[in-house]
Design an enzyme around this catalytic site. Sequence first.
Site, PDB file in Angstrom:
ATOM      1  N   HIS A   1     -99.646 -17.204 -25.687  1.00  0.00           N
ATOM      2  CA  HIS A   1     -99.640 -17.388 -27.141  1.00  0.00           C
ATOM      3  C   HIS A   1    -101.081 -17.555 -27.660  1.00  0.00           C
ATOM      4  CE1 HIS A   1     -97.920 -18.852 -31.018  1.00  0.00           C
ATOM      5  NE2 HIS A   1     -99.017 -19.606 -31.045  1.00  0.00           N
ATOM      6  N   GLU A   2    -101.841 -18.444 -27.013  1.00  0.00           N
ATOM      7  CA  GLU A   2    -103.202 -18.719 -27.491  1.00  0.00           C
ATOM      8  C   GLU A   2    -104.113 -17.509 -27.278  1.00  0.00           C
ATOM      9  OE1 GLU A   2    -103.479 -21.098 -29.412  1.00  0.00           O
ATOM     10  OE2 GLU A   2    -101.709 -22.238 -28.819  1.00  0.00           O
TER      11      GLU A   2
ATOM     12  N   CYS B   1     -96.288  -6.952 -32.324  1.00  0.00           N
ATOM     13  CA  CYS B   1     -97.469  -7.677 -31.843  1.00  0.00           C
ATOM     14  C   CYS B   1     -98.145  -6.894 -30.719  1.00  0.00           C
ATOM     15  CB  CYS B   1     -97.094  -9.071 -31.363  1.00  0.00           C
ATOM     16  SG  CYS B   1     -96.605 -10.143 -32.722  1.00  0.00           S
TER      17      CYS B   1
ATOM     18  N   CYS C   1     -93.488  -9.070 -29.019  1.00  0.00           N
ATOM     19  CA  CYS C   1     -92.569  -8.109 -29.630  1.00  0.00           C
ATOM     20  C   CYS C   1     -93.325  -6.789 -29.830  1.00  0.00           C
ATOM     21  CB  CYS C   1     -92.037  -8.646 -30.961  1.00  0.00           C
ATOM     22  SG  CYS C   1     -93.276  -8.693 -32.260  1.00  0.00           S
TER      23      CYS C   1
ATOM     24  N   HIS D   1     -99.155 -15.736 -36.260  1.00  0.00           N
ATOM     25  CA  HIS D   1     -97.795 -16.063 -35.821  1.00  0.00           C
ATOM     26  C   HIS D   1     -96.831 -14.962 -36.221  1.00  0.00           C
ATOM     27  CE1 HIS D   1     -99.049 -20.523 -35.630  1.00  0.00           C
ATOM     28  NE2 HIS D   1     -99.078 -19.963 -34.443  1.00  0.00           N
ATOM     29  N   CYS D   2     -95.805 -14.805 -35.414  1.00  0.00           N
ATOM     30  CA  CYS D   2     -94.852 -13.715 -35.612  1.00  0.00           C
ATOM     31  C   CYS D   2     -93.521 -14.301 -36.095  1.00  0.00           C
ATOM     32  CB  CYS D   2     -94.658 -12.977 -34.296  1.00  0.00           C
ATOM     33  SG  CYS D   2     -93.454 -11.654 -34.404  1.00  0.00           S
TER      34      CYS D   2
ATOM     35  N   CYS E   1     -90.411 -13.590 -29.921  1.00  0.00           N
ATOM     36  CA  CYS E   1     -91.757 -13.137 -29.546  1.00  0.00           C
ATOM     37  C   CYS E   1     -92.598 -14.338 -29.118  1.00  0.00           C
ATOM     38  CB  CYS E   1     -92.401 -12.442 -30.743  1.00  0.00           C
ATOM     39  SG  CYS E   1     -94.121 -11.967 -30.485  1.00  0.00           S
TER      40      CYS E   1
END
Lengths: 457, 197
Positions: B139-140, B177, B174, B149-150, B155
């Site tokens: 994520h980071e 992204c 996803c 952010h999605c 995701c």
Amino acid sequence: MSADSAAPTRMSILVVDDETIVRESLGGWFRDDGYRVDTAESASEALKLAAERPYDVALIDIKMPRMDGLELQARLLEAMPDITPIIMTAYASVETAVRALKAGAYDYIVKPFDPDELLHLIQRVEKQRALRAENARLKQSLDEAAATGEIVGKSPAMRRIHELIRTVAATDSTVLIRGDSGTGKELVARAIHGASGRRYNPLVAVHCGALAEGVLESELFGHEQGAFTGARYHHKGKFEQADQGTVFLDEIGDISAHVQVELLRVLEEKQVTRVGGKRAIPVDFRVVAATHRDLSAMVADGSFREDLFYRLNVVTIPLPSLRDRIEDIQPLAQHFLGRLGSSMNKRDLRFSPGAVAALQAYTWPGNVRELQNAVERAIVLGTPPIIDVPDLPGSVRGAPALPRPRTLADVERQHIERALKDNGWNISQAAAELNIDRSTLYHKIQKYGLARPVSAS
Amino acid sequence: MPPEGAPAPVRCLELRGLGGLPRELGVELASQLSRRVALPCRLGEGLDDLTIPWMDERSQVDADRLLGLLEQRDLPPGTVLVGVTTLDIGNPIFSFFFGLAHRGGRAALVSLARLDPVFYGLDADPALTLERAVREVLHEVGHVAGLGHCHDNACVMHFASAVELIDVRGEDFCDNCAVDLPGSFGSGARHVGVNGS
């Protein structure tokens, strides 16, 4: 960022705090989540930004030099009443919370923020704003629907009906709609309710003629548990259901003498007592009644109470029969063709000239309802896009043409008769429409032996 | 403040322990990440020389300042420094973070403190903690690669405000992204979090 491009439009947020770290942290956090964010380090900068563009939400630090957060909130609300302010504070205290909320804040949050709490707060604001926007949209469409309505027709008679609806809708007076079966009495009742101040409250329709006396009484006034066999639960009557709205009493001429007495009492006292109950329940309602019967004749023969008649007959709207407004037949048929055609996925339908002539020649004893049924049948049976004579019901196809007036006097008599009917036999209005003076009109009424129908008020 | 301009392609992840991260935990995390990302992923020496910036009154590490220190480290272009710690992190504005990175930045910070079930009074579950850590690193690093952010809650870039949401959001990017991931980190949609692909 593609993730954001696929997302719905998010709210715009203004973060106001004199601490850089707050502006940067919150700004970055909201931007990552796809919100449009601007930041301001002072109240004056925030006001400057707000003057340039609208914001949905303002997160405001309560403690700032010069103008504090509460004063900024008040100024923002004054300039943008739609904005949702949230106060940020470093110290949780009841006093701060009360001050913020009393001053119009949606909520307040205490630093440091729990990301989960902040997220839920913002989601709550988003939902509330979406509901508010949806509510405004629905109210607007309701207003538009009430304004345009389903009542089609530009004949002088229908123009007068539209005028009457607008006039009486603005008042709280009881209205009596008179007209033959199928002339659109319920549509008029709905239009009155829709254009009135009660439009966001219920319109409750009761078809009095369809219910037996005992059932009607219970339907209108409700009943208490055990009031009669089968009354297992208490039941709110139509008047209670219509609190702050409108009760539409259709076929009022069909109610029994006993229900007439009860109804009169409710209309006079504006409170109902449920069947089997003792407690009088105050109710705020407006009554619109309708009938195809001649109530004044019923009063004369004693089958309808005179006091109830006068209570109902405050404003009367006489609906003309379709045969008395031939010029409305084509637009009405066209209206039904469009509406019903769309619902059956048959678009761009039109009538052949022969079909229009047949529709206009028929006398329509079932009025607008019969016309609607005839159009529906033609859409189902016809071959799109043209609706032709063979698609119409047999009764319409075989209608002899209306007798043509033979002499100039015939034309004048028919024209005067129609003007009188269209104006509910109001001599002044009919004379004005015919552009003659009242005495001339009286003379011509006498000359042609025209008589006001008994049912006309 | 995040650096300006388009994010540089991510070519390598370098994990570094902070505040006394147990070496074996770092090895396991690097190993798991190596199996899931099509990028070199290595574990460097612990950054024991770094002075951890504390917020004494909250017994937490100031994540903003610590990330700032990581951003200043000298690294080859395309290498993302991922600082991993068992210490709890927050900043003066937010009461805690699972991780922190700037969009288009050069470094990321991940805390295992609130990924551990023990933090919530539950029994220890090292496998679950490790799985959460993998997702949090991805994520980071996604932020470093320029992603926000999605809205797709499956995701890995979906925002998790609570630890359960890290479990819910999965480990894959996803399609939207994945398309936006630059360089080799983004080559081949969804490859990043898929085992063996």
